[in-house]
Structures are given as C-alpha cells and as structure tokens.
Design a protein around this motif. Sequence first.
Motif, short mmCIF file in Angstrom:
data_model
loop_
_atom_site.label_atom_id
_atom_site.label_comp_id
_atom_site.label_asym_id
_atom_site.label_seq_id
_atom_site.Cartn_x
_atom_site.Cartn_y
_atom_site.Cartn_z
N GLY A 150 0.80 -1.22 0.00
CA GLY A 150 0.00 0.00 0.00
C GLY A 150 0.83 1.27 0.00
N CYS A 151 2.15 1.15 -0.15
CA CYS A 151 3.05 2.31 -0.18
C CYS A 151 2.53 3.34 -1.19
CB CYS A 151 4.46 1.87 -0.52
SG CYS A 151 5.64 3.22 -0.71
N ARG A 152 2.50 4.62 -0.79
CA ARG A 152 1.93 5.66 -1.64
C ARG A 152 2.96 6.63 -2.22
NH1 ARG A 152 -3.66 7.54 1.43
NH2 ARG A 152 -4.63 5.47 1.53
N THR A 153 4.14 6.71 -1.64
CA THR A 153 5.09 7.74 -2.05
C THR A 153 6.41 7.12 -2.50
OG1 THR A 153 6.07 8.04 0.14
CG2 THR A 153 4.09 9.33 -0.37
N ASP A 203 7.84 -2.48 -3.36
CA ASP A 203 6.72 -1.56 -3.59
C ASP A 203 6.51 -1.18 -5.04
OD1 ASP A 203 6.32 -1.20 -0.67
OD2 ASP A 203 8.25 -0.15 -0.80
N SER A 248 0.31 0.69 -4.90
CA SER A 248 -0.91 1.47 -4.77
C SER A 248 -1.10 2.30 -6.04
CB SER A 248 -0.84 2.41 -3.56
OG SER A 248 0.12 3.45 -3.79
N GLU A 250 -1.75 5.48 -6.03
CA GLU A 250 -1.04 6.75 -5.83
C GLU A 250 0.43 6.63 -6.23
OE1 GLU A 250 -4.25 6.64 -2.56
OE2 GLU A 250 -2.98 5.22 -3.65
N LEU A 251 1.06 5.52 -5.85
CA LEU A 251 2.45 5.31 -6.20
C LEU A 251 2.61 5.12 -7.71
CD1 LEU A 251 5.39 4.93 -5.31
CD2 LEU A 251 4.88 2.51 -4.91
N ARG A 253 0.72 6.46 -10.07
CA ARG A 253 0.57 7.75 -10.74
C ARG A 253 1.80 8.62 -10.55
NH1 ARG A 253 -4.74 6.60 -9.07
NH2 ARG A 253 -4.48 7.65 -7.04
#
Length: 262
Positions: A150-153, A203, A248, A250-251, A253
Amino acid sequence: MTDLREFAAFAERLADVGRRSALHWREQALETRDKRADGAFDPVTRADRETEAAMRAYIERHYPDHGINGEEMGAVAGSSPYGWSLDPIDGTRSFLCNLPSWSILVALLEQEQPVLGVIDIPMLGERLIGWASHCWRQKGEQRAIAKASGCRTLEQARISTTDPYLFSDQERNAFDRVRRAALLTRFGHDGFAYARLATGDIDLVLESGLEPHDRNALIPVVRAAGGAVSNWRGEHDFADGCLVAAASGELLRATVKLLQEA
C-alpha cells in the motif's frame, strides 16, 4: 466466478507439473544455447523446453479446446475463449547461476486478456496465485492472503528492475529519475520481484522489453494483491513491453508522472 475457481485449482496443478520438470532438469548437465544473434546473451536450456512441453501436454489432456502460447514453442489457437500463457523458466540467467529467484509463470487468458496468474518459485517452495480480488501465498502447507504494502510515495518505495542495462538510453534516463526519488533499489529478480510486490516486500517494479509470456501472469497477481499496473504512460496497452507495477494507485501515478517528464 465458479469457472475461475476451477481454473485456479488447475493452474496450481499445472504449476506443480512445471516445478517437477524444472527441478528434475536442473540436476542434469544442461544444454544451453543463445537465442539472440545481436550479442546480448539470451539463454535457453533443455529445462526450459522440456518443462514447457510437459505443461503443454497437461493442458492438452485436460482442456483440449484451450489455446496455448509459450515462450519456447509459440502459439496454438484453441476453439475456446480461454487460453494459457506459459513461461517455463522466467529468469533463466538466475537458473544457470543456481540462484533461487527464477520462477515458473502461468496465466489464464480470457479473450486474450490475463485474468488469473501463478508465480511459482520452486527453489523456495513458494507460490503466488491471483485472480479478481483473491491473492494468496502458498509456502509448503501454509496458505495466507497476500497483500501489497500500500506504499503511496516514492520517497518510501523499495523498487526493483531486472537489469538497467536492458533499457534503451531514453528508458534508462526515465528509470533513473524514479530511482533517485525512491528509498532503495534492487536488481536482478525477473518475475520474482512481482511476487515480492504481492507479499508487501517490494513496492514498485519497472521493466521494458517484456513479451506477453513475461507479463501475463504478473498482472493479475499484482492487481489481486491490491496493487496497480500500467505501461509507462499510465495506460493499459502493454504492446510496447513497458510495465510499471506498484503497491498502490497513488504510487503508480507518481511514478508515471516522473517517467513522462522530458
């Protein structure tokens, strides 16, 4: 849904056939040849060919109307909407070096689209199975739900690619922008990296030059584990062989944005 459950059970039996064959031939004196003539070593062994032959025979016995497309023996059309994509040994270089990170890739295609995937890692006795929103990890007798981190950054992301020397100059520059933004980078894992993305240990994976048999099993596994997959432009057409798999949306994108910077 019932059909996919049935196919998932069959795909595991098919992976068992592949695992037995690959481990058997791993113990033999392996005949190896280079598939490329352009100076870039692309090995194929007798284990690749014998393993694919065994898996094809198993499919033909149980689903004679299904198509089959494998790395070593090409495509055979079927009369059914379903077909199978096979990479009998993904990571042949690792196989030749006796590293445990090679895998067997199996995908079920429906109307040419991958809907179910298996990443089998024989040397570790481990397997990832994914379809729809169902993804699990089999390790010996133990089975558990597999879930991406779920890592986003990018700043927190552990990223991987098989070999940066396989990129074109433009691709390498784009990858380097992502690598510099990420927490850490590891190399050399082929399809095994996607298994580790599905278990939450990596990730982000970026690759280019992937053929359908290289990617078909990976996409449903990553998505079923809660990850996201696109090409380097954020689209779902993988004909150019470029793939981004992320823990994720977000990651994904954020990665695509960096990849597309001039």
